[in-house]
Write a protein that holds these residues in place. Sequence first.
Motif, short mmCIF file in Angstrom:
data_model
loop_
_atom_site.label_atom_id
_atom_site.label_comp_id
_atom_site.label_asym_id
_atom_site.label_seq_id
_atom_site.Cartn_x
_atom_site.Cartn_y
_atom_site.Cartn_z
N SER A 1 12.11 8.32 -11.45
CA SER A 1 11.02 9.20 -11.86
C SER A 1 9.70 8.56 -11.51
N SER A 2 8.88 9.30 -10.83
CA SER A 2 7.61 8.78 -10.40
C SER A 2 6.53 9.80 -10.69
N SER A 3 5.41 9.32 -11.22
CA SER A 3 4.34 10.24 -11.60
C SER A 3 3.33 10.44 -10.48
N SER A 4 3.53 9.82 -9.33
CA SER A 4 2.54 9.93 -8.26
C SER A 4 2.77 11.14 -7.38
N GLY A 5 3.80 11.90 -7.68
CA GLY A 5 4.08 13.05 -6.86
C GLY A 5 4.91 12.69 -5.64
N SER A 6 5.42 11.50 -5.59
CA SER A 6 6.26 11.10 -4.46
C SER A 6 7.53 11.92 -4.47
N SER A 7 7.97 12.31 -3.30
CA SER A 7 9.20 13.08 -3.22
C SER A 7 10.38 12.16 -3.47
N SER A 8 11.53 12.76 -3.76
CA SER A 8 12.72 11.95 -4.01
C SER A 8 13.11 11.18 -2.75
N LYS A 9 12.77 11.74 -1.58
CA LYS A 9 13.04 11.04 -0.32
C LYS A 9 12.18 9.78 -0.23
N ASP A 10 10.88 9.91 -0.61
CA ASP A 10 9.99 8.75 -0.62
C ASP A 10 10.48 7.69 -1.59
N VAL A 11 10.93 8.12 -2.76
CA VAL A 11 11.41 7.18 -3.77
C VAL A 11 12.64 6.45 -3.25
N ALA A 12 13.55 7.19 -2.62
CA ALA A 12 14.76 6.57 -2.06
C ALA A 12 14.39 5.58 -0.95
N GLN A 13 13.44 5.96 -0.11
CA GLN A 13 13.01 5.05 0.96
C GLN A 13 12.33 3.82 0.37
N ALA A 14 11.54 4.01 -0.69
CA ALA A 14 10.85 2.89 -1.33
C ALA A 14 11.86 1.89 -1.89
N VAL A 15 12.88 2.40 -2.55
CA VAL A 15 13.91 1.52 -3.11
C VAL A 15 14.66 0.80 -1.98
N ALA A 16 14.95 1.50 -0.90
CA ALA A 16 15.64 0.90 0.23
C ALA A 16 14.79 -0.21 0.85
N GLU A 17 13.49 0.03 0.99
CA GLU A 17 12.59 -1.00 1.53
C GLU A 17 12.55 -2.22 0.62
N LYS A 18 12.50 -1.98 -0.70
CA LYS A 18 12.48 -3.10 -1.65
C LYS A 18 13.76 -3.93 -1.53
N GLU A 19 14.90 -3.26 -1.44
CA GLU A 19 16.18 -3.98 -1.33
C GLU A 19 16.26 -4.75 -0.01
N LYS A 20 15.73 -4.15 1.06
CA LYS A 20 15.69 -4.86 2.34
C LYS A 20 14.80 -6.09 2.22
N GLY A 21 13.68 -5.93 1.54
CA GLY A 21 12.78 -7.06 1.30
C GLY A 21 13.45 -8.17 0.51
N ASN A 22 14.24 -7.79 -0.49
CA ASN A 22 14.97 -8.79 -1.28
C ASN A 22 15.92 -9.59 -0.40
N GLU A 23 16.63 -8.91 0.50
CA GLU A 23 17.57 -9.60 1.39
C GLU A 23 16.83 -10.54 2.33
N LEU A 24 15.71 -10.07 2.87
CA LEU A 24 14.92 -10.92 3.77
C LEU A 24 14.38 -12.14 3.03
N PHE A 25 13.97 -11.93 1.78
CA PHE A 25 13.47 -13.04 0.97
C PHE A 25 14.56 -14.09 0.77
N LYS A 26 15.78 -13.63 0.47
CA LYS A 26 16.90 -14.56 0.28
C LYS A 26 17.18 -15.36 1.56
N GLN A 27 16.88 -14.76 2.71
CA GLN A 27 17.11 -15.43 4.00
C GLN A 27 15.95 -16.34 4.37
N GLY A 28 14.90 -16.35 3.55
CA GLY A 28 13.75 -17.20 3.84
C GLY A 28 12.75 -16.57 4.79
N LYS A 29 12.91 -15.28 5.07
CA LYS A 29 12.00 -14.56 5.97
C LYS A 29 10.92 -13.90 5.11
#
Length: 115
Positions: free
Chosen positions: A66-94
């Motif tokens: 749930s997001s109050s900024s008016g982001s679409s569910s597609k944007d929210v899903a992409q945002a979560v995917a980007e965060k998870e990708k960032g987490n993996e890159l962080f674990k790799q030291g990138k």
Amino acid sequence: ASRSMDFQKGVRENAQELQEHVQDLNGWLDDIKKKDKELKTGAKASKPLHPVRNSTGQASITTSSSSSSGSSSKDVAQAVAEKEKGNELFKQGKYEDAIACYTRSMALDPSNAIL
């Protein structure tokens, strides 16, 4: 004989140091178990958590669903995917690549406190 005594002294010192480290780890483990139990049972944490505040100063808690900024569910899903990708890159030291992913994630859903 002196070398033998020095060797025994070194072994005793190492054993003592190892025992101290094990005691520290056991204390840490006990703390983690206590915090885990508090989270699972809903018991009050030792430190109260501060509410997340939006731009109007009102307390609000936003989740990825749930997001109050008016982001679409597609944007929210992409945002979560980007965060998870960032987490993996962080674990790799990138770290720089991870920061770029986190930045894109926040841009897609800027009011989501979890991102």
